[in-house]
Enzyme design. Structure first.
Site, PDB file in Angstrom:
ATOM      1  N   MET A   1    -135.195  32.074  37.355  1.00 30.91           N
ATOM      2  CA  MET A   1    -134.365  32.156  36.061  1.00 30.91           C
ATOM      3  C   MET A   1    -133.089  33.421  36.131  1.00 30.91           C
ATOM      4  O   MET A   1    -133.599  34.083  36.851  1.00 30.91           O
ATOM      5  CB  MET A   1    -135.189  32.274  34.928  1.00 30.91           C
ATOM      6  N   CYS A   2    -132.354  33.229  35.104  1.00 28.69           N
ATOM      7  CA  CYS A   2    -131.383  34.305  35.378  1.00 28.69           C
ATOM      8  C   CYS A   2    -131.681  35.180  33.988  1.00 28.69           C
ATOM      9  O   CYS A   2    -132.402  35.126  33.405  1.00 28.69           O
ATOM     10  CB  CYS A   2    -129.906  33.482  35.284  1.00 28.69           C
ATOM     11  N   GLN A   3    -130.741  36.247  33.940  1.00 30.94           N
ATOM     12  CA  GLN A   3    -130.759  37.128  32.958  1.00 30.94           C
ATOM     13  C   GLN A   3    -129.427  37.232  32.008  1.00 30.94           C
ATOM     14  O   GLN A   3    -128.343  37.282  32.871  1.00 30.94           O
ATOM     15  CB  GLN A   3    -131.132  38.590  33.447  1.00 30.94           C
ATOM     16  N   ASN A 108    -128.619  30.700  31.076  1.00 33.96           N
ATOM     17  CA  ASN A 108    -130.000  30.965  31.895  1.00 33.96           C
ATOM     18  C   ASN A 108    -130.845  29.568  31.600  1.00 33.96           C
ATOM     19  O   ASN A 108    -131.209  29.078  30.452  1.00 33.96           O
ATOM     20  CB  ASN A 108    -130.675  31.949  31.200  1.00 33.96           C
TER      21      ASN A 108
END
Lengths: 273, 273
Positions: A1-3, A108
């Site tokens: 997952m991204c931030q 995200n």
């Protein structure tokens, strides 16, 4: 997952402090090494800095951390690739123009079986689910309001409907801005804080850095910071409930809507497969 | 008047040497102090660095000069404002998306009585004649070829017609790229050089800097550099004849067309007033 990292303010503010903690998550305190980007609105204009390198090694990130750009709306993203190779064209945030304003988007999450019909006016350049979702949002807005932007309330209502519909395909946390407002959608995980007088010390989670905002602000200043997880360890961050869209304006929440999207909804989609 | 710089290559190449001379024109060796910008295509993606500050004082320009970004197509611009305030949204180059590709545009000149009818698909965000011309070009292309890009030859023909028509309103030197080709239009002043084996030394006009390209290249490399005026004082630059559009591909001119635009044409417009 991204931030994700966002900022919405009532006076142009630099994001150097928050970015210092955020940048560390791109390979130092967290494992998001697949590129990063940040967009600063200044007036009607926008500057987007992109780098497919990890933010912790990026000379562009070092510039952003040290060069105070003052902005009312900022959106930043550190990528952990789920769909689409690590390439510049897949690096968030994405930019398009609609109604003579620039729009910026970062996501995200991960969308599955997501293939909206596009008119062709906005087409993805890369191959991420995220840019496709952004094009679908703008395409829908342009078709609903072909000549001019709607009222903020009407825009918010359409965005809330789109957020819920797209989130039926998977995890869909996003930040979106047209330079006037910042829209934050929580499907699973997104937090925010509003800093206003009386200002106090803030200490980063990801680096041992403290700032005394009372020395840098005036009593009228108000700044909302939105992040995937709290950036500081001595302030109270609000967790946005899953399935919620918030419109931020002038450094504070303006409108809130339930979108029906949530971790539960995303899991149900997964379970159906 | 502004300064234009473009590069088109057959292998990804950095523009650090040329940019060192070009940057000096933004306030050091020339008086173009109203901001600057540069766009690098990398694959299908594009990175645009913009700064409304003079390039000679800009920390962003310093980053670009020192950080070798390798690109097949680069467009840079240093601004001397004629129309539109010194603001980020009026800073070249401009970016839009058409047919799932990014397009980048920068202009040197000044258009008068230029008010093309726009469909609304591409609208200026700032208030320059340049961004309006860019929107008009893309709008025309999207209407002529709504579903997919035409052949390179058909695209070039439409661009040549547009360049001539817009240049009837004043001085219209421009650089345009979709990441595949770089289109250079000379209305009054534009030069280029093709560097290929055998490579030799080059010495800048604007700074006392020399580079030996034979140390940095392979025999198959080919790079076209396009600039308002020659950047080096020991190489032979070709002056593009006024009223000419050239398409650069793989580091060399590919197609050339007369557009009818020229300094003479621009002066006639002025004289009619």
């Amino acid at each position: 997952m991204c931030q994700l990292l966002g900022m919405n303010c009532n006076v142009p503010t630099d994001i150097c402090f928050s970015f210092t903690g955020f940048q560390a998550r791109g390979g130092l305190t967290d494992h998001h090494r697949d590129g990063w980007g940040i967009a600063f609105f200044e007036g009607r204009g926008v500057r987007v800095f992109l780098d497919p390198k990890p933010s912790v090694d990026s000379p562009v990130a070092e510039l952003v951390r040290q060069y105070p750009i003052h902005s009312l709306n900022v959106i930043a993203h550190i990528r952990k690739a789920t769909q689409g190779e690590v390439r510049l064209e897949n690096t968030h945030p994405f930019q398009r123009e609609l109604w003579g304003r620039y729009w910026i988007f970062a996501h995200n999450g991960n969308l599955k079986d997501f293939a909206p019909a596009l008119s062709g006016r906005f087409r993805p350049v890369g191959c991420t689910d995220s840019e496709l979702a952004f094009c679908h949002i703008l395409d829908t807005l342009a078709q609903r309001f072909p000549d001019a932007p709607p009222t903020p309330a009407a825009l918010f209502e359409v965005l809330a409907g789109l957020a819920g519909a797209i989130a039926a395909h998977g995890e869909f946390n996003f930040l979106l801005s047209n330079g006037e407002r910042l829209f934050a959608h929580c499907a699973t995980r997104l937090t925010y804080i509003v800093r206003q007088a009386p200002f106090a010390d803030a200490h980063l989670n990801d680096q041992d850095v403290t700032v005394d905002f009372s020395e840098l602000t005036t009593p009228a200043d108000r700044v909302a910071v939105i992040a995937t997880t709290p950036l500081t360890d001595n302030e109270r961050w609000e967790a946005i409930p899953p399935g919620t869209l918030i419109s931020f304006s002038q450094g504070a929440p303006e409108e809130t809507a339930a979108t029906g999207a949530s971790a539960g909804a995303a899991e149900k989609v997964t379970e159906r497969r």
